[in-house]
Design a protein around this motif. Sequence first.
Motif, mmCIF file in Angstrom:
data_model
loop_
_atom_site.group_PDB
_atom_site.id
_atom_site.type_symbol
_atom_site.label_atom_id
_atom_site.label_comp_id
_atom_site.label_asym_id
_atom_site.label_seq_id
_atom_site.Cartn_x
_atom_site.Cartn_y
_atom_site.Cartn_z
ATOM 1 N N PRO A 1 11.232 -15.494 4.790
ATOM 2 C CA PRO A 1 11.892 -14.187 4.673
ATOM 3 C C PRO A 1 11.255 -13.281 3.624
ATOM 4 C CG PRO A 1 13.222 -15.907 3.645
ATOM 5 C CD PRO A 1 12.098 -16.598 4.340
ATOM 6 N N ALA A 2 10.373 -13.846 2.798
ATOM 7 C CA ALA A 2 9.723 -13.042 1.755
ATOM 8 C C ALA A 2 8.522 -12.271 2.278
ATOM 9 C CB ALA A 2 9.287 -13.932 0.595
ATOM 10 N N VAL A 3 8.036 -12.596 3.475
ATOM 11 C CA VAL A 3 6.843 -11.940 4.020
ATOM 12 C C VAL A 3 7.249 -10.782 4.916
ATOM 13 C CG1 VAL A 3 4.749 -12.203 5.383
ATOM 14 C CG2 VAL A 3 5.498 -14.058 3.880
ATOM 15 N N ARG A 4 6.858 -9.589 4.526
ATOM 16 C CA ARG A 4 7.140 -8.400 5.333
ATOM 17 C C ARG A 4 6.128 -8.235 6.454
ATOM 18 N NH1 ARG A 4 5.656 -2.814 5.235
ATOM 19 N NH2 ARG A 4 7.395 -1.447 5.861
ATOM 20 N N GLU A 5 4.851 -8.528 6.136
ATOM 21 C CA GLU A 5 3.799 -8.296 7.128
ATOM 22 C C GLU A 5 2.562 -9.094 6.786
ATOM 23 O OE1 GLU A 5 1.572 -4.468 9.218
ATOM 24 O OE2 GLU A 5 2.181 -4.314 7.119
ATOM 25 N N ILE B 1 -1.164 -10.149 2.927
ATOM 26 C CA ILE B 1 0.185 -10.655 3.161
ATOM 27 C C ILE B 1 1.108 -9.903 2.213
ATOM 28 C CG2 ILE B 1 1.713 -12.661 3.165
ATOM 29 C CD1 ILE B 1 -0.728 -14.442 3.475
ATOM 30 N N GLU B 2 1.961 -9.031 2.754
ATOM 31 C CA GLU B 2 2.842 -8.215 1.927
ATOM 32 C C GLU B 2 4.169 -8.932 1.714
ATOM 33 O OE1 GLU B 2 4.891 -3.770 1.715
ATOM 34 O OE2 GLU B 2 3.358 -4.197 3.231
ATOM 35 N N LEU B 3 4.562 -9.038 0.442
ATOM 36 C CA LEU B 3 5.785 -9.746 0.074
ATOM 37 C C LEU B 3 6.868 -8.766 -0.360
ATOM 38 C CD1 LEU B 3 4.299 -12.722 -2.006
ATOM 39 C CD2 LEU B 3 4.720 -12.589 0.452
#
Length: 427
Positions: free
Chosen positions: A345-349, A359-361
């Motif tokens: 759930p911490a990874v937006r994209e 890897i955007e958090l």
Amino acid sequence: MTGLHERHLAVSPEWLALYYRRPLELTHGEGRHVWDADGNRYLDFFGGILTTMTAHALPEVTKAVAEQAGRIIHSSTLYLNRPMVEMAERIATLSGIPDARVFFTTSGTEANDTALLLATAYRRSNQILAMRNSYHGRSFSTVSITGNQAWSPTSLSPLQTLYVHGGVRGRGPYAELSDERFIQACVADLEDLLGHTRRPAALIAEPIQGVGGFTSPPDGLFAAFREVLDRHGVLWISDEVQTGWGRTGEHFWGWQAHAQHGPPDILTFAKGIGNGMSVGGVVARAEVMNCLDANSISTFGGSPITMAASLANLSYLLEHDLQGNARRVGGLLIERLRGIAAGSPAVREVRGRGLMIGIELVRPGTDEADPEAAAAVLEAARAGGLLIGKGGGHNTSVLRIAPPLTLTVAEAEEGAAILADALHAAG
């Protein structure tokens, strides 16, 4: 705190950032691996900020450096320099720019600085268009066109910089639009901006924003911009410091994803072509490059030893189709990382092309950037034997992954597994 760290702090500026709570001293490398002073071995997924492009201790490059060092290391541009001419010939051909001229520098910052000098002299204007969330270097002129507040320490500038939309697809006022409508909105923004200002000299843009977190617009945006720029007599500078030489897999240059109207007027490069040696440069068509009406030289740009390394590195890259390897192995790595991200759930994209992956958090359940999580994953990845980078215009919350282009499938799988564990440990 190690003795070397204490010594570093005693003589270095406070703003000279170091990764990790316990900063790392790298002592040697081979292939896609490096070792620290304590003998720990790491899989390198950052390559000294995308600079060790091919491999650590690549025999072809180290041999070329040693042989050239045995002849002559330095001469300056005041003398004819065979390796520099040979390298310029190859880059001029590869650039796609007609009647190209090449000027070598020692860094990407200096390359972009030179491009700004050329553009402003050629168009007799000190106005520059730049992209929001961009990064172009650390000199006085390049920080003034950097659209990322974290990397722009002063508002003082010799240039008047105006920022346009388009570098970040997934955030901002146009994020919810389709790709086609996103491009239309960004073009309309550019048209409106140009209607309210004197003619700028150039637009400078990274095809994929590096420090900004490996963000990019839809393919074709800069081609659409080019139509507008040409009507207004504005040059296009493509900053290929991080995207060049096949790293994106699909293209040799980042601008080629926007190639409907041909190459940029000016192209800048650096980082990976020297595979660790200090090499940068500018390519422009002759009338732009030759517009300066004063003498100039470069003491260290295009030195015999850096050109020997670059020639060997470029030959290896082309002969071994490392662009193709970036496409194949990078594609597998991106899909593997997206599979991992689906359970976090911490990874937006997870985004990127080839071996240029971000890897955007975010804080779970929100769209809010989470730089603390990015720092924690960086630490956990190191503990697992993997070195990665971080960046992003939203509080440094993007993990940056850019291994050497010789990365194998097995190494990609190994790195992905370590990242999966790091994301779990940090979350």
